[in-house]
Design an enzyme around this catalytic site. Structure first.
Site, short mmCIF file in Angstrom:
data_model
loop_
_atom_site.label_atom_id
_atom_site.label_comp_id
_atom_site.label_asym_id
_atom_site.label_seq_id
_atom_site.Cartn_x
_atom_site.Cartn_y
_atom_site.Cartn_z
CG HIS A 1 5.38 1.69 2.63
ND1 HIS A 1 5.18 0.51 3.28
CD2 HIS A 1 4.82 2.65 3.41
CE1 HIS A 1 4.53 0.73 4.41
NE2 HIS A 1 4.30 2.03 4.52
CD GLU A 2 5.45 6.67 2.30
OE1 GLU A 2 4.28 7.09 2.49
OE2 GLU A 2 6.13 6.17 3.21
CG HIS B 1 0.33 4.84 2.93
ND1 HIS B 1 -0.45 4.02 3.72
CD2 HIS B 1 1.60 4.72 3.39
CE1 HIS B 1 0.33 3.43 4.63
NE2 HIS B 1 1.57 3.83 4.45
#
Length: 448
Positions: free
Chosen positions: A103-104, A107
């Site tokens: 997920h990170e 980004h």
């Protein structure tokens, strides 16, 4: 990740037993820096068919003399969470950590590929345990593994980057910022699809055929069931005159509920043993919390086979169908949470419960671990789309509002107030759930 462990029907084809992990992901901006941070603190295990922390119905595959496999739904009359073996706990933690990293990374990559300055990439929150710097980015592992964040130097007073630099996130057009904020969601969706694709190619998808009644895979020694004549391999066709259908976990829950309501009172089971049908009266023992228990494992009476695709197009069809099925369960569980919160609130759990459930899944079979990981990813993506403070959806809503206002941002104080309220809610809810789940651990309950 918020965990709502509520009931949902088993698929006709595949028991999507870990289907809805609501993952409220927090935004956590610090005082002087911009962060896209995620508290992967709370999933919502809402499509876990009739699986709860107080009455877990877990399954693995058991082999039977007829050559088939049946899902082994394990019920426990004693409320609590069992972390199980250390190895399975590590496997669950590894799955959770990988999902956070994915997920990170979404980004991070979305920002980096657009030339946007990034200053931090962290797994966990709080004090730094280990870190290294590379290409002007600090990579760190932190003390509390409840999520992670990507930091931007937009308002960092120690940064040497001019505040009007066009490559600061805050100075980019709304489209660029929207891509960065939504990239974590997209990364989780892609990762979930990839996990299912690997499952389809490596082990195939489970297909189940249901039979009437509920299977008794195991009877504990010296238990009420053992004392009154139940044997491993028996099939319960009816309880107190109520016939059990082929609805899987619903039938299991019906037995569990009747047993728990009748401590020290006879419960009549209609049993199929071999070619014989007969009644057995079992008197449940009284548990410490006042509920009844008989000391058996229960499983929907189903037979499991594995189906593998014959060609690439069929593989994609299998993956698409499985992905849509799991996504549907996630959405159904989320709907139950919001529209029946008074009934589902007690089933919301935190990171300790996630790891406990993941550990039990890891002990059951590899298929379960695939679905556990895929559902966490899908749930994380769906929850983050909600336009709530501290979620990616909330940040996207603010960016959309800015676009509607002709590029005029809300006052900084207003934005910070909105985000701070969501952050505080997530922090307090997370701490509450950690304490609650920890006190529900079997070995903790035995010590108290």
């Amino acid at each position: 990740m918020l965990l709502n462990i509520s009931s949902s029907p088993i698929s006709h084809r595949n028991p999507h037993f870990l289907s809805n992990f609501n993952n409220p992901i927090s935004y956590f901006p610090r005082r002087c820096k911009t962060h896209l941070s995620k508290s992967h603190l709370f999933p919502n295990l809402s499509a876990l068919p009739n699986q709860s922390l107080k009455n877990r119905v877990l399954f693995g595959n058991k082999k039977y003399p007829d050559g088939g496999e049946r899902n082994d739904f394990r019920t426990r009359a004693i409320s609590g969470i069992d972390l199980g073996s250390f190895e399975s706990v590590l496997e669950a933690i590894a799955v959770l950590t990988t999902i956070i990293v994915v997920h990170e990374s979404g980004h991070f990559l979305a920002a980096s590929l657009q030339g946007i300055h990034v200053s931090k990439f962290a797994i966990g929150f709080g004090p730094i345990l280990a870190k290294f710097d590379y290409n002007n980015v600090e990579y760190s592992l932190r003390a509390f593994p409840l999520g992670g964040f990507v930091g931007f130097p937009d308002n960092d007073p120690d940064s040497e980057i001019p505040i009007d630099d066009e490559n600061l996130l805050k100075n980019r057009p709304t489209l660029d910022r929207s891509i960065v904020v939504s990239a974590g969601i997209i990364a989780n969706v892609i990762f979930a699809y990839a996990i299912i694709f690997v499952q389809v190619l490596s082990v195939g998808l489970p297909v189940q055929e249901a039979f009437p009644g509920v299977l008794v895979p195991e009877v504990k020694t010296f238990s009420a069931a053992s004392r009154d004549g139940l044997l491993s391999g028996d099939v319960i066709l009816a309880v107190d005159g109520t016939e059990l259908s082929r609805t899987g976990p619903d039938a299991v829950s019906k037995i569990v509920d009747i047993v728990k309501r009748n401590p020290k009172s006879d419960v009549v089971f209609r049993i199929e043993r071999g070619n014989q049908d007969f009644d057995i009266r079992v008197t449940p023992d009284k548990n410490f919390d006042g509920t009844g228990k008989i000391g058996v494992q229960l499983s929907p009476n189903v037979r499991i086979t594995k189906v593998r695709p014959r060609n690439v197009p069929e593989a994609f069809r299998f993956v698409g169908k499985e992905f849509m099925g799991l996504s549907s369960n996630v959405l159904d569980g989320l709907k139950q949470t919001f529209f029946n919160f008074s009934q589902t609130a007690s089933k919301v759990a935190g990171p300790v419960a996630i790891i406990a459930v993941g550990a039990e899944v890891a002990r059951s079979n590899i298929d379960g671990l695939y679905q556990f990981a895929a559902l966490l990813n899908i749930n994380l993506a769906v929850i983050n789309l909600l336009p709530l403070p501290a979620l990616d959806g909330g940040t996207l809503a603010l960016i959309l509002l800015e676009a509607v206002r002709g590029g005029r941002k809300l006052p900084v104080e207003v934005e910070q107030g909105i985000m701070s309220s969501g952050i505080m809610l997530v922090i307090f809810l997370g701490l509450f759930l950690i304490v609650k789940d920890t006190l529900s651990l079997d070995f903790i309950k035995e010590m108290l």
